[in-house]
Design an enzyme around this catalytic site. Sequence first.
Site, short mmCIF file in Angstrom:
data_model
loop_
_atom_site.label_atom_id
_atom_site.label_comp_id
_atom_site.label_asym_id
_atom_site.label_seq_id
_atom_site.Cartn_x
_atom_site.Cartn_y
_atom_site.Cartn_z
N ASP A 1 -6.96 -15.74 7.70
CA ASP A 1 -7.03 -15.11 9.11
C ASP A 1 -6.25 -15.45 10.09
OD1 ASP A 1 -9.46 -13.88 8.24
OD2 ASP A 1 -10.69 -15.74 8.61
N SER B 1 -12.37 -27.93 6.60
CA SER B 1 -12.04 -28.93 5.82
C SER B 1 -11.09 -29.83 6.16
CB SER B 1 -10.98 -28.29 4.65
OG SER B 1 -11.60 -26.93 4.31
N GLN C 1 17.59 -2.55 -1.69
CA GLN C 1 17.47 -1.91 -0.48
C GLN C 1 16.32 -0.80 -0.15
OE1 GLN C 1 21.46 0.20 0.12
NE2 GLN C 1 22.47 -1.80 0.71
N HIS D 1 20.63 -1.80 -6.20
CA HIS D 1 20.17 -1.07 -4.92
C HIS D 1 18.60 -1.13 -4.72
CE1 HIS D 1 24.33 -0.23 -4.33
NE2 HIS D 1 23.87 0.41 -3.15
N GLY E 1 23.78 -9.11 -1.27
CA GLY E 1 24.09 -10.05 -0.04
C GLY E 1 25.52 -10.11 0.46
#
EC number: 2.7.1.11
Length: 754
Positions: free
Chosen positions: A137, A92, A636, A633, A546
């Site tokens: 790919d 393309s 995690q 949690h 965080g």
Amino acid sequence: MNAAVRAVVRMGIYVKAKVYFVYEGYQGMVDGGDNIVEVSWESVSSILQVGGTVIGSARCKSFRTHEGRLQAAYNLVQRGITNLCVIGGDGSLTGANLFREEWSGLLEELAQNGKIDAEAVKKYAYLNIVGMVGSIDNDFCGTDMTIGTDSALHRIIEVVDAIMTTAQSHQRTFVLEVMGRHCGYLALVSALACGADWVFIPEYPPEEGWEDTMCVKLSENRARKKRLNIIIVAEGAIDCHNKPITSEKVKDLVVQRLGFDTRVTILGHVQRGGTPSAFDRILASRMGVEAVLALLEATPATPACVVSLSGNQAVRLPLMECVQMTQEVQKAMDEGRFLEAVRLRGKSFENNLNTYKLLAHKIPDAELPKTNFNVAVLNVGAPAAGMNAAVRAAVRVGITEGHKMFAVIDGFEGFAKGKIKEISWGDVGGWTGQGGSILGTKRTLPAKYLEKIAEQMRTNNINALMVIGGFEAYLGLLELSAAREKYDEFCVPMVMVPATVSNNVPGSDFSIGADTALNTITDTCDRIKQSASGTKRRVFIIETMGGYCGYLANMGALAAGADAAYIFEEQFDIRELQANVEHLTEKMKTSIQRGLVLRNENCNENYTTDFIYQLYSEEGKGVFDCRKNVLGHMQQGGAPSPFDRNFGTKISAKAMQWISKKLKETYRKGKVFANTEDSVCLLGMRRRNLVFQPVAELKSETDFVHRIPKEQWWLKLRPLMKILAKYKTSYDVSDSGQLEHVAMLPKEAVPAAI
């Protein structure tokens, strides 16, 4: 691809350009009519989580002809379009470049045929082109990751994880065929990410007599009590005589030679579909915005470029250089220059291959070097997905280098209690796909156990330490290096590999576990948004983890298409909250009748999730209603994402090689003695490179009170999220490696249509 389409449309509208969709690829450009449509902000709403592409894609024979391109040029000129953003593979992009080179000739021809006037030829004299590489790919040279690769890896790994459980039960061998006709990236990385026994890729064919070698390896693995074998074959795999190696051929070989119960699974087009991963959405959004900026700055003199990713940085590269290099790889493979092909694929591909070779096959004990060094590995801090992959890589590389490897259970606390044992090659088999921390991990710091830890290091004669963990691991290494004056035992090489969902470790742009957490957040947000599609006019407030680091909230907002993200690093007040509520009220008047707001758990001690929920509920009365969700949690847990497995494996292998080098350097008179600052390091990803940095030097970069780095790269992406959510903000990407960007265009410069 949809995330890229969305970003191009919204950034285009943001810079006051007219933006058009061309449906069905080049076919739509040739056919014109309803295939080329001007679009609005809302046209790209709710497409972020959809796989495939909403504007369709088609292989087009007519665009390869001169007449086809002439018609396409006519259709574009009719609408005043002189900027093209092409998302596709090298075919393309090559087509787009040819179109650009012929453009002025095509216009002159149209004028001669009386289709357009001389004025139009002058006005639309130049066509600007920018490319984004969309290919699962990852076969395009010059870019680390193409759009779609990470999502394809997610599909493969989901299947491999599912197959492993059944293979384990039945003691089977599975041959998996993955896509990649000319490029072995998917096969190689998935083999690395699931610890496959053998992999076949086109760039690195097996040596003569591979049939015997492979069968010996498979039976050795079975003898070591391994109940299953996984063999991954890229669809374009070949032997050194350029003859194809098919999955059926591999299966027949295993059955005939070894008599193992063997099954073939061909993954096929599953790999192209499904929901895009968080990584792909963020990558495509960054690329889309960068593409628009590149178009605005393009001149007739600048070559057509592709926007791509190098390490963690957006870069622009000349399109044809990349295409030529991609074709060089194929040529090298056709001519049997396989080492050259691997080199041309780039540093990241070569790294993956070398790491795989290092970890997949055990060297017989008799051939292993003996260094007489003992190295201990431990996990510290909260669990993070990918920790086990890192431990596996460390143990196997350590054994290959000739060291005796020891595993410490339950972090520094377990170390003090003497929970330490030797760990062998086979002990870590099958660990890459396991979430959490198999060794066990604790947040306890070593300061109060120094005496006992030193005693354990003396008893077990530990000559080096590898710590895999989060902020506590970093603090722990600082404490151990400070204790060197008192305890000689700590005068050994120590290295830390960052692993925490919060991504708050100084010295590294990424830490193991953050990508998995981000995918969990993104998936949950997708589901929550979907739940709102039935009940109109609803706003969701979602709290992420965080600590004080806003990485998960900010990047989660970018990947899920949120309207706002509240983080500690960017202080906000009641006026901003008010502005957000008004923004959402306006949004509810359009066809998009739902809102999503992310909040980092510690962004503000007074503006809690409850407070924001109550404020929005009150202010939005009669316009929208509110719901709140604390993710907790679940961020995690879960099986590690392909990125975390791969990153954990590669970074940990590199750390182990550094330990070996340091052990050789510091071995004097029969003992290891390392007391310099550069013998306690953190290995982190910095922009485009993996770098070892002494922890002492990172002190000045750390905000110890809030446990975050003082400067964080992802804050530069804040304006990106705001622009894509329709906020007025200035966007400045004056990052090196790119052309300078203007924050906003001057009034008189109205760009042409895109």
